[in-house]
Each structure stands twice: as C-alpha cells, then as structure tokens.
Design an enzyme around this catalytic site. Structure first.
Site, short mmCIF file in Angstrom:
data_model
loop_
_atom_site.label_atom_id
_atom_site.label_comp_id
_atom_site.label_asym_id
_atom_site.label_seq_id
_atom_site.Cartn_x
_atom_site.Cartn_y
_atom_site.Cartn_z
N HIS A 58 1.63 11.96 2.57
CA HIS A 58 2.57 11.58 3.64
C HIS A 58 3.60 12.68 3.87
O HIS A 58 3.96 12.98 5.01
CB HIS A 58 3.32 10.30 3.25
CG HIS A 58 2.47 9.09 3.04
ND1 HIS A 58 2.28 8.51 1.80
CD2 HIS A 58 1.75 8.32 3.92
CE1 HIS A 58 1.52 7.44 1.92
NE2 HIS A 58 1.17 7.31 3.18
N ARG A 110 -3.14 3.45 -2.64
CA ARG A 110 -3.97 2.51 -3.42
C ARG A 110 -4.41 3.09 -4.75
O ARG A 110 -4.89 2.34 -5.61
CB ARG A 110 -5.18 2.06 -2.60
CG ARG A 110 -4.78 1.20 -1.40
CD ARG A 110 -5.97 0.54 -0.72
NE ARG A 110 -5.54 -0.48 0.23
CZ ARG A 110 -5.47 -0.33 1.55
NH1 ARG A 110 -5.82 0.82 2.11
NH2 ARG A 110 -5.06 -1.31 2.34
P1 AMP Z 1 -0.78 5.00 5.26
O1 AMP Z 1 0.62 4.91 4.73
O2 AMP Z 1 -1.83 4.90 4.23
O3 AMP Z 1 -0.99 4.13 6.46
O4 AMP Z 1 -0.91 6.48 5.82
C1 AMP Z 1 0.00 7.01 6.74
C2 AMP Z 1 -0.50 8.33 7.23
O5 AMP Z 1 -0.63 9.23 6.13
C3 AMP Z 1 -1.89 8.27 7.88
O6 AMP Z 1 -1.90 9.14 9.01
C4 AMP Z 1 -2.80 8.76 6.79
O7 AMP Z 1 -3.99 9.33 7.27
C5 AMP Z 1 -1.92 9.79 6.13
N1 AMP Z 1 -2.36 10.07 4.76
C6 AMP Z 1 -2.55 9.17 3.76
N2 AMP Z 1 -3.01 9.79 2.65
C7 AMP Z 1 -3.12 11.11 2.95
C8 AMP Z 1 -3.54 12.28 2.24
N3 AMP Z 1 -3.95 12.21 0.98
N4 AMP Z 1 -3.52 13.46 2.89
C9 AMP Z 1 -3.11 13.54 4.18
N5 AMP Z 1 -2.69 12.49 4.91
C10 AMP Z 1 -2.70 11.29 4.31
#
Ligand code: AMP
Length: 281
Positions: free
Chosen positions: A37, A190
């Site tokens: 993030h 997760r």
């Molecule tokens: P989430 O909080 O899981 O909904 O993710 C929020 C944003 O962070 C989304 O655009 C995801 O694709 C991105 N994201 C989550 N994990 C990663 C990662 N390991 N590398 C790059 N972007 C990520």
C-alpha cells in the site's frame, strides 16, 4: 496529515486544493496497511500535488461466507504509516457516508460480465460489483485526477480501467507492480492470518505460477502448464480455485498469435485465500 470521516470534512479540503490549481491522487485501500500500500502512496506522491488515501472495509464486495467481520482494522497504525509516506489526507468514511441509505438499499453498479465473471469473479460471485460500486463512490466523493491501484489485484485493475473508460471519469489510472517479501510472497493484509507453517507453504503460490509461466514459454500446452501448477499447489496443502494463463488485456483465453499474457492464481491454505499473478512475457 488531515483526517476526514465524512463528506462535510472532505469536500472543503479538496475544494481548497483545486482552487489553488493543485491536482489530487487517490489511493483506495481497506486499511491494515503494508509496504505494498505504501508503495502506492509513494507513486501517488510523485504523480500529484496532493495525495488522499482512503481506508474503508467495503461490505458490498465481501461474500456472505467471507472475512468481512474479521478483516483486520488498524486505523491508528495505518495513519502513522500514511503520514510517514507523505499522504496529505486520509479519508475514513463511515458507512453512512459511503452508503447513506444503507448498503442493501444502495444504487449498485454492475461490473462488466466479460471481465468480472471469470477467475476471481467465478470464485467470488458479486465481488467486482461491490468493487465498482465502492470505487465509483470514492471517485465521486474525492474527485481525484489520478488513482493508484496495485497489480497484485490484476483483474480488479482491468475492471477499474474499464469503469473509468465506460463511465467517462476524467481520472488517470496508475498501476503499481506487486510488492513482495524476500521469498516472493506478495504482501497482503490477509498474510497475517497465516500460521508459521502456512506462511512457508504460502511461498509455493508464487513459485507455482512462475513455474507455469516457464513451462508455457518452453512450449508446453497452456492447459498442461496450468494443471501442473494446480498439482504442485495441492501437494503443498492448498485448495486451488484456479491457475490460468490469459491475455493480459482482457483475461480471455490466448490464441497462438497472442504474446502479452499473464498467469493468475488463487488458492486457499486453511481459511486464508491468497491470490497472485505474473507477466508471462
Ligand atoms: P486492499 O487494501 O487489499 O484493498 O488493497 C488496496 C490497494 O493496494 C489495491 O490497489 C491493491 O492492489 C494494492 N495492493 C495490495 N497489496 C499489494 C502489493 N503487495 N503490492 C502492490 N499493491 C498492493
């Protein structure tokens, strides 16, 4: 760094920036932030005068048997990290701000079936409808010039691009490559559900996807490369939702003339569902 919890707090800040001619980048998240993030925030920082990160665990994108209620919520720590990464404002909408009439009475958006009913969409029916519903609302509230999304959720990225084109949002979508741990495991909120042994087994997911890509590039038929990865994951104790080599542009099944491909996979270890993907080229 400022905090806004509703539209009355958000709008004057955004209006003030725009009045001064400053452009705005949005980084939508569900919180429990990690370096993946924060990389999105850094990209946003480079790309715009002002950076807004949103934190909202969106009920409409979780299925009835998924982890909505136990999804980790760590607001104070998230805010410290966002501030250190150069975020100007964190938007933490309450449910009444995102869904003034309740999420069951919300005007919902339907994600396009061609992109949204395969792979993740087949395993998680309705998931991408919830994603486009909440992202459209965030776009309407924040009115960003740019929005940053991770390639970790590759199918989501394609659907958001489609949302922007189809609905005519004047927003530039900026993709960011997946940030990984040293062993290759994609960072994910997760991952913290994983026990010590599961965390080691989880490394098999990126290995299996890379192996499938390698097999395919060496000339194995696509289905065989995919099946070998499924078997390798099953041998590590995963229950596999899919491993698929698809066209990067639209996730359709590649023909012999297609060269821009992606391998995508989702598998469950214990109660934890992990996803990952790589470019095949
Ligand atoms: P989430 O909080 O899981 O909904 O993710 C929020 C944003 O962070 C989304 O655009 C995801 O694709 C991105 N994201 C989550 N994990 C990663 C990662 N390991 N590398 C790059 N972007 C990520």
């Amino acid at each position: 760094m400022q905090r806004a919890f509703d539209r009355e707090q958000l709008w004057p800040v955004i209006r003030g920036w725009k009045h001064r001619g400053q452009n705005v980048a949005l980084v939508p998240t569900m919180g429990n932030l990690h370096q993946g993030h924060l990389e999105l925030v850094r990209v946003a920082r480079q790309a715009a005068d002002r950076v807004v990160a949103s934190i909202y665990v969106n009920p409409t994108q979780f299925g009835p048997s998924e982890d909505f209620s136990r999804y980790p919520r760590t607001l104070e720590r998230d805010c410290e990290q966002l501030k250190a990464a150069g975020c100007d404002l964190v938007f933490v909408p309450d449910n009444a701000t995102m869904y003034p009439f309740g999420d069951h009475a919300a005007i919902g958006m339907q994600a396009p079936a061609d992109l949204a009913t395969v792979l993740e969409g087949a395993s998680r029916p309705g998931h991408f409808d919830g994603v486009v519903t909440v992202v459209a609302r965030l776009f309407n509230l924040v009115t960003p010039d740019r929005a940053v999304f991770g390639e970790k959720d590759y199918q989501q990225l394609l659907i958001i691009r489609r949302l922007v084109e189809d609905m005519g949002y004047p927003i530039q979508i900026m993709p960011v490559p997946t940030v990984r741990e040293a062993g290759g495991l994609a960072l994910s909120s997760r991952n913290q559900y994983l026990g010590a042994d599961q965390r080691i087994a989880a490394l098999a997911l990126n290995r299996a996807l890379q192996a499938a890509a390698g097999e395919f590039k060496r000339g194995s038929p696509r289905e065989r490369a995919e099946q070998q990865a499924v078997e390798a994951l099953a041998a590590e104790g995963f229950s596999v939702d899919y491993v698929a080599i698809r066209r990067s542009a639209d996730l359709s099944i590649p023909g012999s003339e297609d060269s821009d491909l992606r391998v995508l996979g989702a598998a469950r270890i214990g109660d934890t569902r992990l996803i990952d993907n790589f470019s095949v080229s």
